[in-house]
Design a protein around this motif. Structure first.
Motif, PDB file in Angstrom:
ATOM      1  N   MET A   1       0.837  -1.192   0.000  1.00 53.30           N
ATOM      2  CA  MET A   1       0.000   0.000   0.000  1.00 53.30           C
ATOM      3  C   MET A   1       0.883   1.258   0.000  1.00 53.30           C
ATOM      4  SD  MET A   1      -3.199  -0.949  -0.137  1.00 53.30           S
ATOM      5  CE  MET A   1      -4.370   0.163   0.572  1.00 53.30           C
ATOM      6  N   ARG A   2       2.003   1.170   0.720  1.00 54.82           N
ATOM      7  CA  ARG A   2       2.915   2.327   0.750  1.00 54.82           C
ATOM      8  C   ARG A   2       3.473   2.629  -0.630  1.00 54.82           C
ATOM      9  NH1 ARG A   2       4.208   0.318   6.065  1.00 54.82           N
ATOM     10  NH2 ARG A   2       5.664  -1.155   5.163  1.00 54.82           N
ATOM     11  N   ALA A   3       3.816   1.580  -1.375  1.00 49.14           N
ATOM     12  CA  ALA A   3       4.374   1.777  -2.719  1.00 49.14           C
ATOM     13  C   ALA A   3       3.339   2.412  -3.648  1.00 49.14           C
ATOM     14  CB  ALA A   3       4.861   0.448  -3.295  1.00 49.14           C
ATOM     15  N   VAL A   4       2.094   1.965  -3.558  1.00 46.75           N
ATOM     16  CA  VAL A   4       1.031   2.537  -4.385  1.00 46.75           C
ATOM     17  C   VAL A   4       0.814   3.993  -4.002  1.00 46.75           C
ATOM     18  CG1 VAL A   4      -1.442   2.446  -4.914  1.00 46.75           C
ATOM     19  CG2 VAL A   4      -0.112   0.325  -4.808  1.00 46.75           C
ATOM     20  N   ALA A   5       0.767   4.240  -2.703  1.00 47.03           N
ATOM     21  CA  ALA A   5       0.572   5.615  -2.230  1.00 47.03           C
ATOM     22  C   ALA A   5       1.710   6.514  -2.697  1.00 47.03           C
ATOM     23  CB  ALA A   5       0.459   5.637  -0.712  1.00 47.03           C
ATOM     24  N   ALA A   6       2.944   6.030  -2.618  1.00 49.69           N
ATOM     25  CA  ALA A   6       4.095   6.821  -3.061  1.00 49.69           C
ATOM     26  C   ALA A   6       3.996   7.125  -4.554  1.00 49.69           C
ATOM     27  CB  ALA A   6       5.393   6.082  -2.748  1.00 49.69           C
ATOM     28  N   ALA A   7       3.576   6.124  -5.347  1.00 52.25           N
ATOM     29  CA  ALA A   7       3.433   6.336  -6.789  1.00 52.25           C
ATOM     30  C   ALA A   7       2.363   7.374  -7.096  1.00 52.25           C
ATOM     31  CB  ALA A   7       3.102   5.019  -7.486  1.00 52.25           C
ATOM     32  N   LEU A   8       1.366   7.476  -6.216  1.00 53.60           N
ATOM     33  CA  LEU A   8       0.295   8.454  -6.404  1.00 53.60           C
ATOM     34  C   LEU A   8       0.601   9.798  -5.740  1.00 53.60           C
ATOM     35  CD1 LEU A   8      -2.771   6.116  -5.787  1.00 53.60           C
ATOM     36  CD2 LEU A   8      -1.976   7.019  -7.970  1.00 53.60           C
ATOM     37  N   GLY A   9       1.727   9.850  -5.033  1.00 57.41           N
ATOM     38  CA  GLY A   9       2.118  11.093  -4.376  1.00 57.41           C
ATOM     39  C   GLY A   9       1.286  11.417  -3.145  1.00 57.41           C
ATOM     40  N   THR A  10       0.895  10.388  -2.415  1.00 57.41           N
ATOM     41  CA  THR A  10       0.095  10.597  -1.209  1.00 57.41           C
ATOM     42  C   THR A  10       0.558   9.632  -0.124  1.00 57.41           C
ATOM     43  OG1 THR A  10      -2.175  10.776  -0.396  1.00 57.41           O
ATOM     44  CG2 THR A  10      -1.724   8.982  -1.933  1.00 57.41           C
ATOM     45  N   GLY A  11      -0.056   9.687   1.016  1.00 55.75           N
ATOM     46  CA  GLY A  11       0.276   8.779   2.102  1.00 55.75           C
ATOM     47  C   GLY A  11      -0.568   7.523   2.045  1.00 55.75           C
ATOM     48  N   ALA A  12      -0.049   6.425   2.638  1.00 55.01           N
ATOM     49  CA  ALA A  12      -0.764   5.154   2.620  1.00 55.01           C
ATOM     50  C   ALA A  12      -2.127   5.282   3.295  1.00 55.01           C
ATOM     51  CB  ALA A  12       0.059   4.057   3.294  1.00 55.01           C
ATOM     52  N   SER A  20     -10.612  -0.582   1.496  1.00 54.76           N
ATOM     53  CA  SER A  20     -10.482  -0.963   2.899  1.00 54.76           C
ATOM     54  C   SER A  20      -9.267  -1.850   3.176  1.00 54.76           C
ATOM     55  CB  SER A  20     -11.754  -1.670   3.376  1.00 54.76           C
ATOM     56  OG  SER A  20     -11.959  -2.838   2.619  1.00 54.76           O
ATOM     57  N   SER A  21      -8.682  -2.433   2.113  1.00 62.28           N
ATOM     58  CA  SER A  21      -7.543  -3.328   2.331  1.00 62.28           C
ATOM     59  C   SER A  21      -6.737  -3.487   1.040  1.00 62.28           C
ATOM     60  CB  SER A  21      -8.035  -4.700   2.791  1.00 62.28           C
ATOM     61  OG  SER A  21      -8.759  -5.325   1.745  1.00 62.28           O
ATOM     62  N   ARG A  22      -5.581  -4.097   1.200  1.00 57.50           N
ATOM     63  CA  ARG A  22      -4.741  -4.425   0.045  1.00 57.50           C
ATOM     64  C   ARG A  22      -5.518  -5.361  -0.891  1.00 57.50           C
ATOM     65  NH1 ARG A  22      -1.407  -8.661  -1.367  1.00 57.50           N
ATOM     66  NH2 ARG A  22       0.411  -8.104  -2.599  1.00 57.50           N
ATOM     67  N   SER A  23      -6.263  -6.292  -0.325  1.00 57.91           N
ATOM     68  CA  SER A  23      -7.058  -7.230  -1.110  1.00 57.91           C
ATOM     69  C   SER A  23      -8.076  -6.505  -1.996  1.00 57.91           C
ATOM     70  CB  SER A  23      -7.773  -8.196  -0.168  1.00 57.91           C
ATOM     71  OG  SER A  23      -8.618  -9.038  -0.874  1.00 57.91           O
ATOM     72  N   ASP A  24      -8.722  -5.488  -1.434  1.00 56.99           N
ATOM     73  CA  ASP A  24      -9.673  -4.704  -2.227  1.00 56.99           C
ATOM     74  C   ASP A  24      -8.973  -3.990  -3.377  1.00 56.99           C
ATOM     75  OD1 ASP A  24     -11.723  -5.489  -0.584  1.00 56.99           O
ATOM     76  OD2 ASP A  24     -11.878  -3.577   0.483  1.00 56.99           O
TER      77      ASP A  24
END
Length: 181
Positions: A1-12, A20-24
């Motif tokens: 989730m942190r990697a996705v958030a970083a790619a989007l320029g936001t926090g996890a 609601s989750s990594r699975s979602d």
């Protein structure tokens, strides 16, 4: 989730407002990838040959998105693109007149076969039986000796995939369609 958030320029933590989750998140990503299958023209053929065309498209999708192989090992939550793909597959299978349960199984097994074949492509070069003791494994020893002496075909991977899909579908759909009559 942190990697996705970083790619989007936001926090996890910000992502959890949307999922609601990594699975979602993986479910959403997988459904988005399956949407690529809907952009491909529908097969002209129906029945088994039409499903072969769809299976090749799935195999190509798994080759483009190898990460998609991992979410398939857990529970699947179908999104709108997956539902549309499933509906499309049922339309292609309709002329077989197989029971609905056999059609559902055919779609699931075709998807499984496509993903397994792609998963195997990555490890094919490194797989080896190593040294085989003919006294302990006589059948394997003879099979390997026979395989080594036969000439390789021009397109063994495609031939194997096509033969496997056709064989699976014929066995499942034609047998069940005959039983339903």
């Amino acid at each position: 989730m942190r990697a996705v958030a970083a790619a989007l320029g936001t926090g996890a933590g910000s992502l959890y407002r949307y999922v609601s989750s990594r699975s979602d998140l993986l479910d959403l990503m997988a459904d988005r990838a399956v949407g690529e299958l809907l952009a491909v023209p529908a097969p002209i053929e129906s029945g088994i040959e039409g499903m072969l065309v769809l299976a090749r498209q799935q195999r190509d999708l798994f080759r483009r998105h190898r990460w998609l192989l991992d979410p398939l090992t857990g529970p699947i939550h179908a999104g709108p693109n997956a539902l549309a793909w499933f509906d499309h597959c049922l339309a292609v299978l309709e002329p077989t007149r197989a029971p609905v349960s056999a059609s559902f199984e055919a779609i699931a097994l075709t998807t499984g076969l496509a993903s397994t074949m792609v998963r195997g492509e990555a490890g094919r070069a490194s797989f080896s039986f190593g040294s085989v003791d003919p006294d302990l494994h006589s059948h394997l020893d003879r099979a390997l000796a026979g395989a080594a002496s036969s000439a390789p075909s021009a397109a063994p991977a495609r031939d194997l995939f096509d033969r496997a899909v056709r064989g699976l579908l014929r066995g499942l759909l034609e047998t069940d369609a005959d039983a339903a009559r």
